[in-house]
Design a protein around this motif. Sequence first.
Motif, PDB file in Angstrom:
ATOM      1  N   THR A   1       0.867  -1.173   0.000  1.00 42.58           N
ATOM      2  CA  THR A   1       0.000   0.000   0.000  1.00 42.58           C
ATOM      3  C   THR A   1       0.910   1.231   0.000  1.00 42.58           C
ATOM      4  OG1 THR A   1      -1.385  -1.297   1.479  1.00 42.58           O
ATOM      5  CG2 THR A   1      -1.987   1.010   1.192  1.00 42.58           C
ATOM      6  N   PRO A   2       0.789   2.111  -1.006  1.00 41.85           N
ATOM      7  CA  PRO A   2       1.669   3.284  -1.027  1.00 41.85           C
ATOM      8  C   PRO A   2       1.474   4.134   0.229  1.00 41.85           C
ATOM      9  CG  PRO A   2       0.403   3.102  -3.069  1.00 41.85           C
ATOM     10  CD  PRO A   2      -0.149   2.084  -2.125  1.00 41.85           C
ATOM     11  N   GLN A   3       2.562   4.748   0.677  1.00 37.15           N
ATOM     12  CA  GLN A   3       2.513   5.548   1.907  1.00 37.15           C
ATOM     13  C   GLN A   3       1.446   6.645   1.827  1.00 37.15           C
ATOM     14  OE1 GLN A   3       4.261   4.807   4.789  1.00 37.15           O
ATOM     15  NE2 GLN A   3       2.843   6.299   5.636  1.00 37.15           N
ATOM     16  N   ASP A   4       1.326   7.277   0.648  1.00 34.49           N
ATOM     17  CA  ASP A   4       0.325   8.356   0.505  1.00 34.49           C
ATOM     18  C   ASP A   4      -1.080   7.837   0.787  1.00 34.49           C
ATOM     19  OD1 ASP A   4       2.226  10.105  -0.121  1.00 34.49           O
ATOM     20  OD2 ASP A   4       1.864  10.125  -2.298  1.00 34.49           O
ATOM     21  N   GLU A   5      -1.297   6.611   0.330  1.00 32.02           N
ATOM     22  CA  GLU A   5      -2.625   6.032   0.522  1.00 32.02           C
ATOM     23  C   GLU A   5      -2.885   5.773   2.022  1.00 32.02           C
ATOM     24  OE1 GLU A   5      -4.627   2.070  -1.068  1.00 32.02           O
ATOM     25  OE2 GLU A   5      -3.554   3.185  -2.633  1.00 32.02           O
ATOM     26  N   ILE A   6      -1.838   5.288   2.712  1.00 36.36           N
ATOM     27  CA  ILE A   6      -1.974   5.051   4.161  1.00 36.36           C
ATOM     28  C   ILE A   6      -2.270   6.377   4.869  1.00 36.36           C
ATOM     29  CG2 ILE A   6      -0.808   4.250   6.251  1.00 36.36           C
ATOM     30  CD1 ILE A   6       0.890   2.417   4.447  1.00 36.36           C
ATOM     31  N   ASN A   7      -1.513   7.418   4.486  1.00 31.76           N
ATOM     32  CA  ASN A   7      -1.751   8.742   5.092  1.00 31.76           C
ATOM     33  C   ASN A   7      -3.199   9.168   4.860  1.00 31.76           C
ATOM     34  OD1 ASN A   7       0.970   8.592   5.449  1.00 31.76           O
ATOM     35  ND2 ASN A   7       1.507  10.246   4.029  1.00 31.76           N
ATOM     36  N   ALA A   8      -3.664   8.966   3.612  1.00 34.93           N
ATOM     37  CA  ALA A   8      -5.021   9.402   3.261  1.00 34.93           C
ATOM     38  C   ALA A   8      -6.057   8.642   4.091  1.00 34.93           C
ATOM     39  CB  ALA A   8      -5.260   9.192   1.768  1.00 34.93           C
ATOM     40  N   ILE A   9      -5.813   7.347   4.323  1.00 31.48           N
ATOM     41  CA  ILE A   9      -6.780   6.530   5.081  1.00 31.48           C
ATOM     42  C   ILE A   9      -6.894   7.037   6.523  1.00 31.48           C
ATOM     43  CG2 ILE A   9      -7.213   4.240   6.085  1.00 31.48           C
ATOM     44  CD1 ILE A   9      -5.923   3.042   3.534  1.00 31.48           C
ATOM     45  N   ILE A  10      -5.746   7.233   7.170  1.00 33.67           N
ATOM     46  CA  ILE A  10      -5.833   7.613   8.596  1.00 33.67           C
ATOM     47  C   ILE A  10      -6.439   9.017   8.734  1.00 33.67           C
ATOM     48  CG2 ILE A  10      -4.075   6.013   9.461  1.00 33.67           C
ATOM     49  CD1 ILE A  10      -2.060   8.238   9.506  1.00 33.67           C
ATOM     50  N   VAL A  11      -6.098   9.905   7.792  1.00 37.16           N
ATOM     51  CA  VAL A  11      -6.665  11.255   7.838  1.00 37.16           C
ATOM     52  C   VAL A  11      -8.186  11.182   7.650  1.00 37.16           C
ATOM     53  CG1 VAL A  11      -6.820  13.440   6.555  1.00 37.16           C
ATOM     54  CG2 VAL A  11      -4.569  12.483   7.132  1.00 37.16           C
TER      55      VAL A  11
ATOM     56  N   GLY B   1       9.675   3.173  10.683  1.00 39.41           N
ATOM     57  CA  GLY B   1       8.237   2.993  10.530  1.00 39.41           C
ATOM     58  C   GLY B   1       7.587   4.106   9.702  1.00 39.41           C
ATOM     59  N   ARG B   2       8.366   4.977   9.151  1.00 39.83           N
ATOM     60  CA  ARG B   2       7.869   6.109   8.357  1.00 39.83           C
ATOM     61  C   ARG B   2       6.825   6.927   9.118  1.00 39.83           C
ATOM     62  NH1 ARG B   2       7.449   4.096   2.141  1.00 39.83           N
ATOM     63  NH2 ARG B   2       7.420   6.338   1.844  1.00 39.83           N
ATOM     64  N   ALA B   3       7.033   7.001  10.419  1.00 40.26           N
ATOM     65  CA  ALA B   3       6.052   7.701  11.257  1.00 40.26           C
ATOM     66  C   ALA B   3       5.998   9.187  10.924  1.00 40.26           C
ATOM     67  CB  ALA B   3       6.391   7.506  12.735  1.00 40.26           C
ATOM     68  N   ASP B   4       7.152   9.791  10.642  1.00 38.87           N
ATOM     69  CA  ASP B   4       7.165  11.237  10.365  1.00 38.87           C
ATOM     70  C   ASP B   4       6.246  11.605   9.215  1.00 38.87           C
ATOM     71  OD1 ASP B   4       8.757  12.140  12.373  1.00 38.87           O
ATOM     72  OD2 ASP B   4      10.621  11.806  11.252  1.00 38.87           O
ATOM     73  N   GLU B   5       6.227  10.728   8.200  1.00 41.62           N
ATOM     74  CA  GLU B   5       5.397  11.052   7.031  1.00 41.62           C
ATOM     75  C   GLU B   5       3.923  11.073   7.432  1.00 41.62           C
ATOM     76  OE1 GLU B   5       6.812   8.627   3.597  1.00 41.62           O
ATOM     77  OE2 GLU B   5       8.570   8.328   4.884  1.00 41.62           O
ATOM     78  N   GLU B   6       3.538  10.143   8.307  1.00 42.68           N
ATOM     79  CA  GLU B   6       2.143  10.105   8.740  1.00 42.68           C
ATOM     80  C   GLU B   6       1.838  11.282   9.669  1.00 42.68           C
ATOM     81  OE1 GLU B   6       1.353   6.070  10.082  1.00 42.68           O
ATOM     82  OE2 GLU B   6       2.121   5.287   8.188  1.00 42.68           O
ATOM     83  N   ILE B   7       2.795  11.588  10.539  1.00 43.28           N
ATOM     84  CA  ILE B   7       2.587  12.720  11.458  1.00 43.28           C
ATOM     85  C   ILE B   7       2.440  14.021  10.665  1.00 43.28           C
ATOM     86  CG2 ILE B   7       3.694  14.098  13.285  1.00 43.28           C
ATOM     87  CD1 ILE B   7       4.949  11.390  14.253  1.00 43.28           C
ATOM     88  N   ASP B   8       3.282  14.200   9.644  1.00 43.76           N
ATOM     89  CA  ASP B   8       3.172  15.411   8.807  1.00 43.76           C
ATOM     90  C   ASP B   8       1.786  15.515   8.181  1.00 43.76           C
ATOM     91  OD1 ASP B   8       5.708  16.173   9.418  1.00 43.76           O
ATOM     92  OD2 ASP B   8       6.634  15.396   7.571  1.00 43.76           O
ATOM     93  N   ALA B   9       1.296  14.382   7.695  1.00 41.15           N
ATOM     94  CA  ALA B   9      -0.031  14.395   7.051  1.00 41.15           C
ATOM     95  C   ALA B   9      -1.110  14.757   8.076  1.00 41.15           C
ATOM     96  CB  ALA B   9      -0.321  13.035   6.430  1.00 41.15           C
ATOM     97  N   LEU B  10      -0.966  14.261   9.294  1.00 38.52           N
ATOM     98  CA  LEU B  10      -1.972  14.549  10.331  1.00 38.52           C
ATOM     99  C   LEU B  10      -1.927  16.028  10.717  1.00 38.52           C
ATOM    100  CD1 LEU B  10      -1.402  11.359  12.528  1.00 38.52           C
ATOM    101  CD2 LEU B  10      -3.394  11.848  11.100  1.00 38.52           C
ATOM    102  N   ILE B  11      -0.717  16.543  10.853  1.00 34.50           N
ATOM    103  CA  ILE B  11      -0.581  17.964  11.213  1.00 34.50           C
ATOM    104  C   ILE B  11      -1.167  18.838  10.108  1.00 34.50           C
ATOM    105  CG2 ILE B  11       1.108  19.828  11.574  1.00 34.50           C
ATOM    106  CD1 ILE B  11       2.838  17.760  13.081  1.00 34.50           C
ATOM    107  N   ALA B  12      -0.897  18.460   8.868  1.00 36.78           N
ATOM    108  CA  ALA B  12      -1.389  19.256   7.723  1.00 36.78           C
ATOM    109  C   ALA B  12      -2.912  19.366   7.758  1.00 36.78           C
ATOM    110  CB  ALA B  12      -0.919  18.625   6.415  1.00 36.78           C
ATOM    111  N   ASP B  13      -3.584  18.311   8.255  1.00 43.16           N
ATOM    112  CA  ASP B  13      -5.051  18.367   8.309  1.00 43.16           C
ATOM    113  C   ASP B  13      -5.578  18.723   9.689  1.00 43.16           C
ATOM    114  OD1 ASP B  13      -6.521  17.480   5.707  1.00 43.16           O
ATOM    115  OD2 ASP B  13      -4.667  16.318   5.790  1.00 43.16           O
ATOM    116  N   GLY B  14      -4.684  19.139  10.574  1.00 43.29           N
ATOM    117  CA  GLY B  14      -5.097  19.579  11.908  1.00 43.29           C
ATOM    118  C   GLY B  14      -5.713  18.470  12.744  1.00 43.29           C
TER     119      GLY B  14
END
Length: 462
Positions: free
Chosen positions: A277-287, A308-321
């Motif tokens: 599953t591409p990382q972008d897709e994972i970010n999109a799912i959790i957001v 664990g590529r956690a930073d990428e997910e954290i950045d996505a979460l911060i971007a969406d508040g």
Amino acid sequence: MRYLPIHIDTHGADILIVGGEAAAEAKLRTLLKTEANLILVAAVISTEIKRWVKAGHITHHNRDFTPADLDGKRLVYAATEDDTINGEIAALCRARFLPVNAADYKEACDFITPALVDRSPVAISIGTEGTSPGLARAIKADLETRLPSTLGVYALHVQKLRAKVKSVMPDLSDRQRFWAAIFGGKDLTAQLRLSGDALLEAVEERLKGDTGNGGGMVSLVGAGPGNPDLLTHQARQKLHSADVVVYDRLVSQGVLDFGRREAEYIYVGKEPGGVSTPQDEINAIIVAKALEGQSVVRLKSGDPLIFGRADEEIDALIADGIPFDICPGITSASAAAAQIGTSLTTRGHNKSVTFMTGHDAKGFAEQDWVNLAKPGARAAVYMGIGASRFIQGRLMLHGASSDLPITIVENASRPEQKVISATLKTLPDALVEAGIKGPAILMIGYAVRDAKIEISKEKAAL
Ligand code: SAH
């Protein structure tokens, strides 16, 4: 699981017990706690059973069993002292699809009676599928000491308070979160000992602060190396209350089992060399799930903050508040070191240890080989199996000794754990010979402490 544990409603049901001595008496001790009509057929009955009959708890037919006794019954206990008779009664029941328990005769049973911790209306049944009644009794004894005798009264208080909470929080998942927070404090046993008034107070207190505005959030949770015992208490609590669990390939089923049955489970594993599953897709799912107001657990193997590529997910979460928190987990290097009985850092030997990956986005990962090849240097290599020949070559090129000990730990902490001792010289061949497929960690500069590993293997086998 061959035997499905279910709790049957006995209110007004006719239950037949055939037999009047020790076996029947043992069954009756539990059955007397139910709301069933107990009908006993036996020509001989014990003093204890006589007492129960006299007190009006049991209807006794003073004669031998006849097939007509089965008519209209919900359950049957064939509990005479004679296995043959019990087997015959069981066969008759089965012909009528009438659930039967034959005392001490597992093969003839449709259901078996579990060991019971009775805090009615809370009942905990412990079954071992007949493998070890002694073990069931030991677990029961342990639970008996931990659960307060007032647990049943506590449950009834909770039942009363549910309507109150429901009126404030119409949404089911809000309410599930609310109760998870009430019961999920630091000490469940202390919580369960609260009086009705203290519980009411705790509920009101929390209702003031949390009116269930449906705000979603994401928790990045470390699932540890796989053995559910190595999960943190915090991770368990998060799983207990999650609406959505988004999990990786290396997260074990034993860990996922801490989640709620009603939660949504989304697999986003990255198969080595296969579909991922591409990382972008994972970010999109959790957001997206958090924006729906859901409580999301993003479950990653080991520690979420190591490879664990956690930073990428954290950045996505911060971007969406989106609010988030992080629950650390036991990383594979720590689990592996524990399994081989060796300290990660040893006084007088290594002042630092490197956690490194065998691969990065470009292929085999380059490292500070000069320092890694120095005497005494130690490293734990994640995702290192495919890169083992490359790592061997680089370390040798930079002057590391070919006798440098390397321990490979595959499936650290899991029942299928394998530990292989190698040296820098034998590393790639040792992996092939042992058929190591991963997940495995290469512990460079670490040798197994033999005495310890025997113990760990035994534990793993259990
Ligand atoms: N965040 C994880 C690492 C993820 S990268 C952690 O902290 O452990 C995936 C790699 O972790 C695997 O390739 C393997 O090297 C290692 N790994 C994960 N689980 C493991 C286990 N049970 N035993 C050994 N290595 C493991």
